[in-house]
Motif scaffolding. Sequence first.
Motif, PDB file in Angstrom:
ATOM      1  N   ARG A  52       0.822  -1.214   0.000  1.00 31.10           N
ATOM      2  CA  ARG A  52       0.000   0.000   0.000  1.00 31.10           C
ATOM      3  C   ARG A  52       0.853   1.259   0.000  1.00 31.10           C
ATOM      4  O   ARG A  52       0.562   2.215  -0.716  1.00 31.10           O
ATOM      5  CB  ARG A  52      -0.920   0.010   1.235  1.00 31.10           C
ATOM      6  CG  ARG A  52      -1.892  -1.127   1.268  1.00 31.10           C
ATOM      7  CD  ARG A  52      -2.870  -0.999   0.137  1.00 31.10           C
ATOM      8  NE  ARG A  52      -3.982  -1.895   0.363  1.00 31.10           N
ATOM      9  CZ  ARG A  52      -5.117  -1.797  -0.272  1.00 31.10           C
ATOM     10  NH1 ARG A  52      -5.304  -0.857  -1.151  1.00 31.10           N
ATOM     11  NH2 ARG A  52      -6.061  -2.651  -0.029  1.00 31.10           N
ATOM     12  N   ASP A  54       3.932   1.514  -1.042  1.00 31.98           N
ATOM     13  CA  ASP A  54       4.600   1.600  -2.345  1.00 31.98           C
ATOM     14  C   ASP A  54       3.731   2.352  -3.348  1.00 31.98           C
ATOM     15  O   ASP A  54       4.236   3.111  -4.172  1.00 31.98           O
ATOM     16  CB  ASP A  54       4.919   0.207  -2.901  1.00 31.98           C
ATOM     17  CG  ASP A  54       6.095  -0.458  -2.203  1.00 31.98           C
ATOM     18  OD1 ASP A  54       6.774   0.227  -1.410  1.00 31.98           O
ATOM     19  OD2 ASP A  54       6.319  -1.656  -2.443  1.00 31.98           O
ATOM     20  N   ASP A  55       2.425   2.136  -3.262  1.00 31.97           N
ATOM     21  CA  ASP A  55       1.497   2.827  -4.154  1.00 31.97           C
ATOM     22  C   ASP A  55       1.605   4.345  -3.987  1.00 31.97           C
ATOM     23  O   ASP A  55       1.627   5.091  -4.970  1.00 31.97           O
ATOM     24  CB  ASP A  55       0.069   2.351  -3.866  1.00 31.97           C
ATOM     25  CG  ASP A  55      -0.946   2.923  -4.829  1.00 31.97           C
ATOM     26  OD1 ASP A  55      -0.697   2.870  -6.058  1.00 31.97           O
ATOM     27  OD2 ASP A  55      -1.992   3.410  -4.361  1.00 31.97           O
ATOM     28  N   ASN A  59       3.151   6.758  -6.943  1.00 31.01           N
ATOM     29  CA  ASN A  59       2.195   7.640  -7.616  1.00 31.01           C
ATOM     30  C   ASN A  59       2.171   9.083  -7.114  1.00 31.01           C
ATOM     31  O   ASN A  59       1.815   9.984  -7.870  1.00 31.01           O
ATOM     32  CB  ASN A  59       0.781   7.060  -7.501  1.00 31.01           C
ATOM     33  CG  ASN A  59       0.664   5.748  -8.231  1.00 31.01           C
ATOM     34  OD1 ASN A  59       1.122   5.614  -9.358  1.00 31.01           O
ATOM     35  ND2 ASN A  59       0.075   4.769  -7.584  1.00 31.01           N
ATOM     36  N   LYS A  92      -7.543   8.922  -0.567  1.00 33.00           N
ATOM     37  CA  LYS A  92      -6.949   7.586  -0.711  1.00 33.00           C
ATOM     38  C   LYS A  92      -5.610   7.530   0.017  1.00 33.00           C
ATOM     39  O   LYS A  92      -5.324   6.558   0.722  1.00 33.00           O
ATOM     40  CB  LYS A  92      -6.756   7.243  -2.191  1.00 33.00           C
ATOM     41  CG  LYS A  92      -6.134   5.878  -2.407  1.00 33.00           C
ATOM     42  CD  LYS A  92      -5.931   5.585  -3.884  1.00 33.00           C
ATOM     43  CE  LYS A  92      -5.198   4.276  -4.060  1.00 33.00           C
ATOM     44  NZ  LYS A  92      -4.845   4.004  -5.441  1.00 33.00           N
ATOM     45  N   THR A  93      -4.807   8.561  -0.126  1.00 29.35           N
ATOM     46  CA  THR A  93      -3.496   8.597   0.533  1.00 29.35           C
ATOM     47  C   THR A  93      -3.668   8.604   2.041  1.00 29.35           C
ATOM     48  O   THR A  93      -2.990   7.859   2.760  1.00 29.35           O
ATOM     49  CB  THR A  93      -2.698   9.829   0.072  1.00 29.35           C
ATOM     50  OG1 THR A  93      -2.517   9.749  -1.338  1.00 29.35           O
ATOM     51  CG2 THR A  93      -1.355   9.906   0.753  1.00 29.35           C
TER      52      THR A  93
END
Length: 139
Positions: A52, A54-55, A59, A92-93
Amino acid sequence: MPVINSYSDIKNTGKIAIVKSRSIRESFTNLERTLTNLPSLVTDRLILQQMRIDDIIVNDLNFVRMLKSIDPSINIDNESQNNYSLILNNQKTRNLLALKLSLTYSTIKPRQEFGDEIDDLIQFLEVELKGRNNKRQII
């Protein structure tokens, strides 16, 4: 853990009855169960957390800029700035970071409970040993 291994050795010989205190036997059994499950819990949590996070790194962040603190020789002159306010405005973050904190806590809590179980076992053993010493002094 040598103490748990010694307890397992006693169980394997079939001489578990030498541990007279039921609470001590139960404590050892609980510690053994916890010790068996703890590594898989930690591994599962770490894998999920890393995927998670890493996402977010891939991004949302310019991770190269962050490496400067580790290695001052890295040139970040042409690297874009990280806008942390903008990053944290993304639901989301924030959710992923909250998830990481939650999973981290869920990994730490069993370790703390394991430490508490060990403390309880030590107290049981101290009471048992004091009782045996008192019996010897009377004789």
